[in-house]
Scaffold this motif. Structure first.
Motif, short mmCIF file in Angstrom:
data_model
loop_
_atom_site.label_atom_id
_atom_site.label_comp_id
_atom_site.label_asym_id
_atom_site.label_seq_id
_atom_site.Cartn_x
_atom_site.Cartn_y
_atom_site.Cartn_z
N LYS A 95 60.10 20.48 36.65
CA LYS A 95 60.80 21.25 37.68
C LYS A 95 61.52 22.44 37.07
O LYS A 95 62.22 22.30 36.06
CB LYS A 95 61.81 20.34 38.41
N ASP A 145 57.41 27.36 44.07
CA ASP A 145 57.10 25.95 44.33
C ASP A 145 57.57 25.08 43.16
O ASP A 145 57.98 23.93 43.35
CB ASP A 145 55.59 25.76 44.51
N THR A 163 60.78 23.06 43.30
CA THR A 163 60.93 21.81 44.04
C THR A 163 60.29 20.71 43.23
O THR A 163 59.32 20.95 42.50
CB THR A 163 60.25 21.90 45.42
N THR A 191 57.53 20.51 50.68
CA THR A 191 58.15 21.83 50.56
C THR A 191 58.40 22.38 51.96
O THR A 191 57.72 23.27 52.42
CB THR A 191 57.28 22.80 49.77
N THR A 199 49.55 29.66 42.71
CA THR A 199 50.34 30.22 43.83
C THR A 199 51.62 30.85 43.32
O THR A 199 51.99 31.97 43.68
CB THR A 199 50.68 29.11 44.86
N ASP A 200 52.33 30.10 42.46
CA ASP A 200 53.57 30.63 41.91
C ASP A 200 53.32 31.87 41.05
O ASP A 200 54.13 32.80 41.05
CB ASP A 200 54.28 29.55 41.07
N LYS A 239 53.05 34.69 43.36
CA LYS A 239 54.37 35.03 43.92
C LYS A 239 55.20 35.81 42.90
O LYS A 239 55.86 36.79 43.22
CB LYS A 239 55.15 33.76 44.29
N GLU A 290 56.22 34.75 50.90
CA GLU A 290 56.11 33.31 51.11
C GLU A 290 57.28 32.60 50.45
O GLU A 290 57.73 32.97 49.36
CB GLU A 290 54.81 32.80 50.51
N GLU A 291 57.74 31.58 51.11
CA GLU A 291 58.83 30.78 50.56
C GLU A 291 58.68 29.37 51.11
O GLU A 291 58.78 29.17 52.33
CB GLU A 291 60.17 31.40 50.97
N GLY A 292 58.45 28.41 50.25
CA GLY A 292 58.18 27.06 50.73
C GLY A 292 56.96 27.09 51.65
O GLY A 292 55.96 27.72 51.36
N ASP A 293 57.09 26.43 52.79
CA ASP A 293 55.98 26.42 53.75
C ASP A 293 56.01 27.62 54.68
O ASP A 293 55.13 27.76 55.53
CB ASP A 293 56.04 25.15 54.61
#
Lengths: 353, 445
Positions: free
Chosen positions: B5, B25, B28, B34, B233-234, B237, B359-362
């Motif tokens: 994490k 992500d 978390t 998420t 994904t991260d 981002k 994007e942030e979380g879902d």
């Protein structure tokens, strides 16, 4: 040179009551407008709010307020006759609409437009009474407001419950004149029964003197129904007259109980009514009121001063049927209109050259 | 394999520079849900002056948003993200017994709910809603709050009929007597967020800016190291986020270059773009980064000062905004007011588009935000303080159901809105200023 006496400012009126369309409500409303518009230097209506009335009741009060305001501004050009009052307050959970108010609201003029225009069509067109009354109080100097209660105590109790509400009332209000509670008899006043908790809170926490006017005081001085039906001569059509004609006619006379609350609030020293010794009113769980005399008490009962009956009846008739005085146009507006006229003349002249 | 994490407070560091990270992500716990609630909520206020032409703001319906009136048209793509609120009143902005000065009062009262003292010297307002939140949640972020603006304005003197400029030129108040002036220069904001050379003079800063590398170069080693740890994904981002920082740097360099060409006779602070839309975009780009990286959760944005007489030559309006709002119902003046109102909304809408895309979380950064766009007056011609033009954009981390117009009862205190948002930000109070309760209906469909 000595300065002349300071011109007394009109007392501000917060009026909270009912509008079910009965003659007592209509007489009280007409008395309030009479006090506010026959001599605007004496009283100024700050807010009007209702408990237990239909949205149509609020629409009717809004229409009547606009009707009086327009008459007061009759010497102004039409575009400057805009109504500047605050919206009508209405507690949630309104009651049934009476034909007395729906009749005038449905009336049309010769061009098919509403005869009594108003801006209340749904609950959201009315104000939350607690916020409205609080906001009305903030516009005034300290000790310059009288509160008139002619219905259940619901709305005033809510103002007391607002953050800083009690302190604001204490600083701004001189007196609460309440047609609430029936101390002279053993019966429970419907105004109290409608919201017992609110009445208890009001008598326990309201920080200014309170005078209570029971049903007996109103019945001791009644008005002939014609005062409402035919005495108004200055307007061909009048919303309160129309409402009275369209409403129920179960009695030939009209109680002045609610009207008395308004009159006393504006003229407490006039001697029309007799005050009891001071004391404290408490409200039982069933809504029954009791009065405990005590020198430090903030509450008094109000009774009719018997020698005044005829003069007082005439006074009510005059207030109910009287024509609003005409507001004088302020100098700046006169100058503005004059400038506009000049400009129009010059433009006309230029266009013809 | 259990993913490690990443700390919410992690920074990219290097050579005296530090860059906060966006919400990833990896922050978390692995395999944890998420939901949007996992990200922090943000609250902000965007304020425009001189009221808004209400006939071009208020739809004639309530409930689900349908056709939008002219001033709101630029928000058409974001209709499902916005909640229009009708009939909110700022009673403290009214005259009461203080006579003229509605501009001073309305802005001073907007977030404080206080009827401010009429004085050009001895100012007194109250602690503003944003600062109450900042005091509570600010410990979690590098900046408890950010205060931004676009119009240079003095802080002292009489700006409206005896009301101090402190009232017209500030939204946020730390205490009854301490306003928090908005930062106007994008370079100052950038340096506050990322740099350490704010103490330098504009000339020194310009010289340094000409020769220095991007701040991202200083943290490149840390960036590469982090990228190796992130999932695809991260990684994307992070790339987008760092690109947005680089883009801001480039905009600032461009603004400074362009301003170097401006005649010094023009009273334009160094680093401020000459173009209003560009200035708006630059400031909101930086605000976006600050929100995205959780450098702050609270902001106020005074688009221009209350009572502003700024002309809008860029859209062909050389007249001052404030004089135009006193249009006396002349159609050509009203038309210009509507165009200014719409121009502001276009800039705001472009920013919302950006927040929506992150994007942030879902969900998106916007989903976790509550951004109020509004004014302290409704009709600027009549100086009315009721039915203030007000909308919330964003879903407040799932606590607001947008896409509707909610018509409240008349005289509903604006403070009810502030109270509702403060509660959503974790401030557990039951009253604020002249509130009569929480604003109903925000979370109902």
């Amino acid at each position: 040179m000595q300065a002349g006496p300071e011109k007394a400012k009109p007392i501000g009126l917060i009026v909270d009551g009912e509008m079910r369309g009965d003659a007592n409500d209509l007489a009280a409303l007409a008395t309030v407008f009479g006090l506010g518009y026959l001599d605007p230097a004496e009283a100024s209506i700050l807010t009007l709010s209702l408990t237990g009335s239909a949205v149509e009741g609020a629409a009717f009060v809004d229409a009547a307020a606009r009707f009086y305001s327009k008459e007061w501004l009759r010497d102004f050009p039409e575009r400057f006759q805009r109504y500047r009052g605050l919206p009508v307050g209405l507690s949630e959970g309104p009651g049934p609409a009476s034909p007395a108010v729906t009749g005038p609201l449905a009336a049309k003029d010769s061009e098919g437009e509403p005869l009594y225009p108003n801006e209340v069509h749904t609950l959201t067109d009315t104000a939350d009474p607690a916020a409205l009354i609080r906001n009305g109080l903030t516009t005034r100097e300290d000790q310059s407001v009288a509160v008139v209660l002619t219905g259940p105590a619901t709305n005033l109790a809510r103002v007391l419950g607002l953050n800083g509400g009690r302190e604001l009332i204490k600083s701004k209000v001189t007196l609460l004149a309440a047609a609430l509670g029936d101390l002279a008899s053993n019966t429970i006043d419907p105004h109290v029964a409608a919201d017992v908790e609110a009445a208890r809170k009001l008598f326990a926490e309201w920080p200014t003197p309170i005078v209570t006017i029971g049903r007996a005081a109103g019945e001791a001085l009644t008005l002939d129904r014609k005062t409402l039906a035919t005495d108004v001569k200055w307007a061909e059509r009048h919303p309160i007259v129309d409402a009275h004609r369209a409403g129920p006619s179960s009695s030939s006379t009209v109680s002045t109980r609610e009207a008395a609350a308004a009159l006393y609030a504006v003229r407490p020293k006039a001697g029309y009514y007799q005050e009891s010794e001071p004391g404290l009113v408490s409200v039982g769980a069933d809504g029954a009121l009791s009065f405990e005399p005590t020198a430090e008490g903030r509450h008094r009962r109000l009774g009719l001063a018997s020698s005044n009956s005829e003069a007082l009846r005439q006074l009510y008739a005059d207030l109910i049927s009287g024509q609003p005085s005409a507001r004088e146009m302020p100098e700046f507006l006169k100058k503005f209109i004059e400038r506009e006229k000049q400009k129009a003349l010059e433009e006309e002249k230029a266009s013809t050259q | 394999m259990m993913r490690k994490k990443l700390s919410r407070r992690a920074l990219l560091r290097g050579a005296g520079a530090a860059v906060a990270l966006p919400f990833l992500d990896a922050m978390t716990p692995a395999f944890a849900s998420t939901t949007p609630d996992a990200a922090p909520r943000r609250m902000g206020y965007v304020y425009v002056p001189n009221g808004i032409d209400m006939k071009s703001w208020n739809p004639t319906y309530s409930g689900a948003l349908d056709a939008l009136p002219r001033v709101l048209k630029p928000m058409e793509p974001h209709k499902q993200e916005m909640t229009l609120l009708a009939n909110l009143t700022s009673n403290a902005g009214r005259a009461w017994l203080d006579g003229a000065g509605d501009h001073g009062r309305c802005c001073g009262a907007y977030l404080t709910g206080v009827h401010v003292r009429k004085s050009a010297v001895d100012i007194q307002a109250g602690v503003s809603a944003d600062q109450i939140v900042a005091n509570q949640v600010g410990e979690h972020t590098r900046f408890p709050s950010l205060e931004l603006g676009l119009e240079d304005a003095r802080q002292a003197g009489n700006c409206d009929s005896g009301y101090s400029c402190a009232y017209t030129n500030n939204m946020a108040w730390r205490s009854e007597t301490s306003p928090m002036p908005p930062t106007l220069n994008p370079r100052d904001v950038f340096e506050r967020l990322f740099g350490k050379d704010a103490h330098l003079t504009p000339e020194q800063r310009a010289q340094r800016a000409r020769f220095r590398s991007s701040i991202l170069d200083f943290v490149s080693a840390d960036t590469r190291s982090l990228q190796r740890e992130l999932g695809p994904t991260d990684k994307r981002k992070l790339d987008e986020y760092l690109s947005s920082i680089r883009s801001i740097e480039q905009q600032l360099e461009k603004a400074e270059f362009e301003n170097a060409e401006i005649d010094p006779g023009l009273d334009k602070p160094y680093g401020v773009p000459a173009d209003f839309a560009e200035h708006f975009r630059l400031m909101t780009d930086m605000l976006t980064v600050a929100l995205q990286s959780d450098m702050t959760r609270v902001f106020t944005f005074l688009v221009t000062r209350e009572g502003s007489s700024r002309p809008y030559r860029e859209i062909g309006i050389p007249d001052g905004h404030h004089p135009l709002t006193h249009h006396r119902n002349q159609d050509d003046w009203i038309e210009k007011v509507i165009r200014i109102n719409t121009y502001h909304m276009e800039q705001f809408s472009a920013w919302i588009e950006k927040l929506k895309s992150i994007e942030e979380g879902d969900g998106s950064l916007l989903d976790n935000s509550m951004i109020v766009y509004g004014a302290g007056l409704s009709d600027g011609n009549m100086h009315l303080h009721h039915d203030l033009p007000t909308m919330i954009v964003g879903r407040g981390g799932g606590t607001i159901k947008p896409g509707r117009r909610i018509v409240h009862r008349r005289e509903t205190p604006l403070a009810n809105l502030h109270l509702s948002l403060m509660n959503r930000m974790g401030v557990e109070i039951d009253n604020f200023a002249d509130s009569t309760g929480r604003l109903g209906g925000l979370d109902l469909s």
